[in-house]
Motif scaffolding. Structure first.
Motif, PDB file in Angstrom:
ATOM      1  N   LEU A   1      48.591  47.801  46.391  1.00 28.13           N
ATOM      2  CA  LEU A   1      47.168  47.400  46.368  1.00 28.13           C
ATOM      3  C   LEU A   1      46.492  48.522  47.101  1.00 28.13           C
ATOM      4  O   LEU A   1      46.726  48.843  48.379  1.00 28.13           O
ATOM      5  N   GLU A   2      45.216  49.064  46.629  1.00 26.51           N
ATOM      6  CA  GLU A   2      44.762  50.273  47.383  1.00 26.51           C
ATOM      7  C   GLU A   2      43.079  50.050  46.902  1.00 26.51           C
ATOM      8  O   GLU A   2      42.620  49.736  46.120  1.00 26.51           O
ATOM      9  N   ASP A   3      42.466  50.740  48.026  1.00 27.26           N
ATOM     10  CA  ASP A   3      40.848  51.087  47.790  1.00 27.26           C
ATOM     11  C   ASP A   3      40.422  52.477  47.640  1.00 27.26           C
ATOM     12  O   ASP A   3      39.485  52.654  47.595  1.00 27.26           O
ATOM     13  N   ALA A   4      41.412  53.398  47.592  1.00 27.13           N
ATOM     14  CA  ALA A   4      41.207  54.855  47.401  1.00 27.13           C
ATOM     15  C   ALA A   4      41.816  55.502  46.098  1.00 27.13           C
ATOM     16  O   ALA A   4      42.899  54.988  45.964  1.00 27.13           O
TER      17      ALA A   4
ATOM     18  N   PHE B   1      50.610  46.654  50.446  1.00 25.76           N
ATOM     19  CA  PHE B   1      49.079  46.996  50.696  1.00 25.76           C
ATOM     20  C   PHE B   1      48.768  48.093  51.482  1.00 25.76           C
ATOM     21  O   PHE B   1      49.525  48.208  52.602  1.00 25.76           O
ATOM     22  N   ASP B   2      47.948  48.703  51.052  1.00 27.21           N
ATOM     23  CA  ASP B   2      47.373  49.749  52.076  1.00 27.21           C
ATOM     24  C   ASP B   2      46.767  49.155  52.693  1.00 27.21           C
ATOM     25  O   ASP B   2      46.549  47.700  52.950  1.00 27.21           O
ATOM     26  N   LEU B   3      46.217  49.407  54.202  1.00 31.51           N
ATOM     27  CA  LEU B   3      45.576  48.717  55.273  1.00 31.51           C
ATOM     28  C   LEU B   3      44.208  49.139  55.418  1.00 31.51           C
ATOM     29  O   LEU B   3      43.508  48.115  55.218  1.00 31.51           O
ATOM     30  N   ASP B   4      43.727  50.352  55.560  1.00 27.45           N
ATOM     31  CA  ASP B   4      42.245  50.574  55.795  1.00 27.45           C
ATOM     32  C   ASP B   4      41.438  50.404  54.513  1.00 27.45           C
ATOM     33  O   ASP B   4      41.697  51.028  53.312  1.00 27.45           O
ATOM     34  N   GLY B   5      40.577  49.237  54.719  1.00 26.83           N
ATOM     35  CA  GLY B   5      39.848  49.107  53.528  1.00 26.83           C
ATOM     36  C   GLY B   5      40.255  48.120  52.459  1.00 26.83           C
ATOM     37  O   GLY B   5      39.622  47.571  51.574  1.00 26.83           O
ATOM     38  N   VAL B   6      41.679  47.731  52.605  1.00 26.71           N
ATOM     39  CA  VAL B   6      42.153  46.578  51.809  1.00 26.71           C
ATOM     40  C   VAL B   6      42.351  45.376  52.688  1.00 26.71           C
ATOM     41  O   VAL B   6      41.886  44.237  52.305  1.00 26.71           O
TER      42      VAL B   6
HETATM   43 MG    MG Z   1      42.388  52.530  52.035  1.00 29.07          MG
END
Ligand code: MG
Ligand code: BG6
Length: 223
Positions: free
Chosen positions: A172-175, A10-15
């Motif tokens: 898993l990512e938001d970017a 997992f990505d952290l920031d935003g996920v």
């Molecule tokens: Mg992120």
């Protein structure tokens, strides 16, 4: 034959939590101090990118700042981090995004490893404030890699530590930069957010409430 992935990275920031918003607010404040205006549209290209690279992209908006000495740049990066650290002081376990802890629990029940692949030097601190560290098998943060996203090193470092082949990992990512990193690592990519920015992902959900383990496993096996 159906395959089950052995690790979720997992990505952290935003996920995991909405610190992507805090990074944006901290950069916006720093940019304003330099007489530069940034908006959410511009911020999309800062997501997932290291602190120094983000600063370079902001400075590029004003050509007269381009040749700023390295020492000055480092001072500005510290200044941004001071704004950010002030904002994350408020983080509590209630700030874990909806659906994340449920997914962590299901992954544990299914004996699937959980790792973090973050570009942030503040990752450990944020995970502690969220009360999530007991779920996590390994944390890769900015200190553990030489090349940031979109280079795959963040994700491959986590898989190497866990001794799991890249093809058996889900990222898993938001970017957009993060999705590129996962794809380049040869892992299955899950994008969380806007389809426009995450179109390269193997599977996209609009927010964390839609992260369903059975559906992700189904999509993983369609690949
Ligand atoms: Mg992120
Ligand atoms: C990433 C964020 O996770 O970490 C970026 O998406 C941020 O916005 C980067 O710039 C670096 O974070 P930090 O906490 O080391 O400045």
């Amino acid at each position: 034959m159906k395959q089950t992935p052995k690790a979720f990275i997992f990505d952290l920031d935003g996920v995991i939590t909405d610190t992507a918003e805090f990074h944006y607010l901290a950069w916006k404040k720093l940019a304003e101090e330099l007489g530069i205006t940034i908006d959410r549209q511009f911020n999309e290209q800062l997501k997932g990118i290291s602190r120094m690279d983000s600063l370079e992209r902001i400075l590029a908006l004003n050509p007269s700042l381009k040749d700023m000495p390295q020492k000055e740049k480092e001072k500005l990066a510290y200044q941004k981090n001071d704004h950010y650290v002030e904002l994350i002081k408020t983080i509590k376990p209630e700030n874990v995004l909806p659906g994340i802890e449920e997914l962590f629990t299901k992954l544990k029940e299914n004996h699937i490893k959980i790792a973090i692949g973050s570009a942030s030097k503040n990752a450990q601190r944020v995970l502690e404030l969220l009360g999530l560290t007991h779920y996590i098998d390994y944390i890769v943060d900015a200190a553990k890699v030489t090349k940031g996203k979109p280079d795959p090193e963040t994700f491959t470092t986590a898989a190497d530590y866990l001794n799991i082949p890249y093809g058996e990992c889900v990222g898993l990512e938001d970017a957009a930069a993060g999705i590129e990193a996962i794809n380049q690592a040869g892992m299955f990519s899950v994008g969380i957010g806007d389809k426009v920015h995450l179109s390269a992902a193997d599977y996209i959900v609009s927010d964390t409430t839609l992260l369903d383990l059975d559906e992700i496993l189904k999509q993983f096996n369609l690949e």
